[in-house]
Design an enzyme around this catalytic site. Structure first.
Site, PDB file in Angstrom:
ATOM      1  CE  LYS A  26      -2.924   0.528   3.587  1.00 41.62           C
ATOM      2  NZ  LYS A  26      -2.736   1.794   4.327  1.00 41.62           N
ATOM      3  CB  SER A  27       3.749   2.303   2.068  1.00 39.71           C
ATOM      4  OG  SER A  27       3.152   2.239   3.330  1.00 39.71           O
ATOM      5  CB  SER A 171       5.034  10.068  11.485  1.00 46.69           C
ATOM      6  OG  SER A 171       4.195  10.121  10.343  1.00 46.69           O
ATOM      7  CD  GLN A 173       0.588   8.171   7.213  1.00 46.62           C
ATOM      8  OE1 GLN A 173       0.022   8.968   7.952  1.00 46.62           O
ATOM      9  NE2 GLN A 173       0.028   7.036   6.832  1.00 46.62           N
ATOM     10  CG  ASP A 319       0.731   0.121   9.354  1.00 47.77           C
ATOM     11  OD1 ASP A 319       0.422   1.002  10.179  1.00 47.77           O
ATOM     12  OD2 ASP A 319       1.017   0.371   8.171  1.00 47.77           O
ATOM     13  CE  LYS A 346      -0.082   4.258  12.955  1.00 45.72           C
ATOM     14  NZ  LYS A 346       0.618   5.026  11.930  1.00 45.72           N
ATOM     15  NE  ARG A 350      -4.942  -0.164  13.258  1.00 50.19           N
ATOM     16  CZ  ARG A 350      -4.303  -0.023  12.105  1.00 50.19           C
ATOM     17  NH1 ARG A 350      -2.985   0.042  12.098  1.00 50.19           N
ATOM     18  NH2 ARG A 350      -4.959   0.034  10.976  1.00 50.19           N
ATOM     19  NE  ARG A 391      -2.462  -1.883   8.284  1.00 47.50           N
ATOM     20  CZ  ARG A 391      -2.214  -2.229   7.022  1.00 47.50           C
ATOM     21  NH1 ARG A 391      -2.361  -3.476   6.634  1.00 47.50           N
ATOM     22  NH2 ARG A 391      -1.811  -1.329   6.148  1.00 47.50           N
TER      23      ARG A 391
HETATM   24  C1  S3P Z   1       2.605   4.794   6.222  1.00 51.08           C
HETATM   25  C2  S3P Z   1       3.199   5.145   7.410  1.00 51.08           C
HETATM   26  C3  S3P Z   1       2.697   4.695   8.718  1.00 51.08           C
HETATM   27  C4  S3P Z   1       1.693   3.569   8.590  1.00 51.08           C
HETATM   28  C5  S3P Z   1       0.718   3.763   7.476  1.00 51.08           C
HETATM   29  C6  S3P Z   1       1.431   3.919   6.159  1.00 51.08           C
HETATM   30  C7  S3P Z   1       3.178   5.330   4.977  1.00 51.08           C
HETATM   31  O1  S3P Z   1       2.080   5.792   9.352  1.00 51.08           O
HETATM   32  O2  S3P Z   1       1.008   3.392   9.804  1.00 51.08           O
HETATM   33  O3  S3P Z   1      -0.171   2.675   7.392  1.00 51.08           O
HETATM   34  O4  S3P Z   1       2.824   4.834   3.889  1.00 51.08           O
HETATM   35  O5  S3P Z   1       4.012   6.241   5.059  1.00 51.08           O
HETATM   36  P1  S3P Z   1       2.948   6.839  10.210  1.00 51.08           P
HETATM   37  O6  S3P Z   1       4.106   7.179   9.401  1.00 51.08           O
HETATM   38  O7  S3P Z   1       2.073   8.009  10.479  1.00 51.08           O
HETATM   39  O8  S3P Z   1       3.310   6.098  11.471  1.00 51.08           O
END
Ligand code: S3P
Length: 439
Positions: A26-27, A171, A173, A319, A346, A350, A391
């Site tokens: 996914k990422s 993070s 993200q 995750d 999340k 969770r 999840r």
């Molecule tokens: C992700 C980063 C993670 C993860 C998410 C996907 C990404 O979040 O939990 O499902 O694709 O960069 P965080 O970076 O906020 O922890």
């Protein structure tokens, strides 16, 4: 709590066997689309995840003027328009359930010469966005949240300047959003992370020819460069494979092989944690041809033991904690999870949702602000609510196969956000899961 009317019904089973490939990461799928869109030329993506989260990114990029050809569900051509080819969308961009889509688009769109608005579903509407908005404002962007939450409004048109940003939370993200904005900023942008987080953005930037400098916990990009289109082969998603790995461990007979799965070391915390819990699993690395390590995982029935999870592994398995909660509930002895407060932010809280669900199935769980203490034993049959969290639903579906009676799991429709075909694949390896409407 989000509600939707799909449910799983799981009957006990013991044998897990076979070989499978899980859907694409996914990422990496999100990043392939976004970076492909601002590269020069057409990027050819294989193994794309056609889950709702990535399809939200795909639809948003089309609204921003990018031509995307979906040859089949997992094969995609993105006709990149270069760094300055995005155009203003005629409406708000709907990120659905996806935190990754919203946060990465915040970084990308903050740097554009036009305004954007980002919305999402009920779950996304409760997730913190200031962690991204703040550093973007430091760069000169005009980004507004609604009391820290979506919807997010970006005025656009501001010239950005590079910053040195020490991330308060680990993070990927946030890191990725700041780096994406940094591609357009004057000077250098450096992000320093407090713990290792997934590095797919850095790897894909490099793959598409953008210079990225790494030094210990810091990563730097200089604004003003260009990306070139490339072929991107997305590996299987280890976060999806994790449910099947758990199923293989919990079985009493059979052997399971998962092929073609991503084994990026910033993601493999789950395998290390399960190995510490005495899981009988073997990892075989294959060739790393697209900037992401790929391989296979072989899993045999295991007698899991409770452990104290090392806190430095938490971001590397962020995750997979729903899987770890279930593994702990079926292990011998106590498992302690600490340093995992992020789990409360999340797709659901969770820690709370997993603790509630396990208690409903008779497990002794003490909820902590940043984790939980779980006394392993048995699961009994019953009814639990996934809180609309994909999840959580899949972890309980696997755990329920080892319960003493049938388990009904409510609110499972969001499984489609990350793992289309989960029920079919789970049934294929021997689990007795039936999906249907909740009457
Ligand atoms: C992700 C980063 C993670 C993860 C998410 C996907 C990404 O979040 O939990 O499902 O694709 O960069 P965080 O970076 O906020 O922890």
């Amino acid at each position: 709590m989000q509600t939707n009317s799909q449910r799983f019904l799981v009957q006990p089973s013991t044998r897990v066997e076979g070989s499978l490939r899980v859907p694409g990461d996914k990422s990496i799928s999100h990043r392939a689309l976004m970076l492909g869109a601002i590269a020069a030329g057409t990027s050819h993506i294989t193994g794309f995840l056609p889950g709702e989260d990535c399809l939200a990114t795909l639809a948003a990029l089309r609204s921003l003027g990018i031509e995307i050809h979906q040859r089949d569900a997992t094969t995609i051509d993105v006709v990149g328009q270069g760094m300055h080819g995005l155009v203003q969308a005629s409406h708000g961009l709907d990120m659905g359930n996806s935190g990754t889509a919203m946060r990465l688009f915040m970084g990308l769109l903050a740097a554009q010469p036009f305004a954007s608005a980002l919305t999402g579903d009920e779950s996304l509407g409760k997730r913190p966005m200031e962690r991204v908005a703040k550093p973007l404002r430091q760069m000169g962007a005009d980004v507004q949240t609604l009391n820290g939450l979506p919807p997010v409004r970006i005025r656009g048109g501001a010239g950005l300047r590079g910053i040195r940003f020490e991330m308060p939370v680990a993070s990927a993200q946030v890191k990725s959003a700041v780096l994406l904005a940094g591609l357009y900023a004057a000077g250098e942008t450096t992000v320093t992370e407090p713990a290792v987080t997934r590095d797919h953005t850095e790897r894909m930037l490099t793959r598409l020819g953008y210079p990225v400098r790494r030094a210990g916990p810091s990563v730097t990009v200089a604004g003003g460069g260009n990306l070139s289109a490339a072929r991107i082969d997305v590996p299987g998603d280890l976060s999806s494979a994790a449910f099947m790995v758990l199923a293989g461990c919990l079985a009493t007979s059979g052997e399971l092989v998962i092929e073609g799965v991503g084994l990026n070391p910033s993601r493999t915390g789950i395998l290390r944690i399960l190995q510490m819990m005495a899981a009988r699993l073997r990892v075989e690395m294959a060739i790393d041809d697209g900037g992401e390590p790929v391989g296979r995982v072989v899993i045999a029935p295991s007698r899991l033991r409770g452990i104290e999870i090392p806190t430095e592994l938490v971001p590397l398995a962020i995750d997979e904690f729903p899987v770890i909660f279930v593994a702990a509930a079926l292990a011998e002895g106590e498992t302690v999870i600490r340093g995992a407060e992020e789990l409360r932010h999340k797709e659901s809280d969770r820690i709370r949702v997993m603790a509630d669900g396990l208690r409903a199935l008779g497990v002794d769980v003490v909820e902590l602000p940043d984790g939980a203490r779980i006394r392993g034993g048995q699961l009994r049959g019953g009814v639990i609510d996934s809180g609309g969290d994909h999840r959580v639903a899949m972890s309980f579906a696997v755990g329920a196969s080892r319960a003493l009676g049938p388990v009904k799991i409510l609110n499972t429709a969001n499984v489609a956000t990350s793992y289309p075909g989960f029920v079919t694949q789970a049934r294929g390896i021997g689990l007795d899961i039936e999906a249907g409407p909740d009457e």
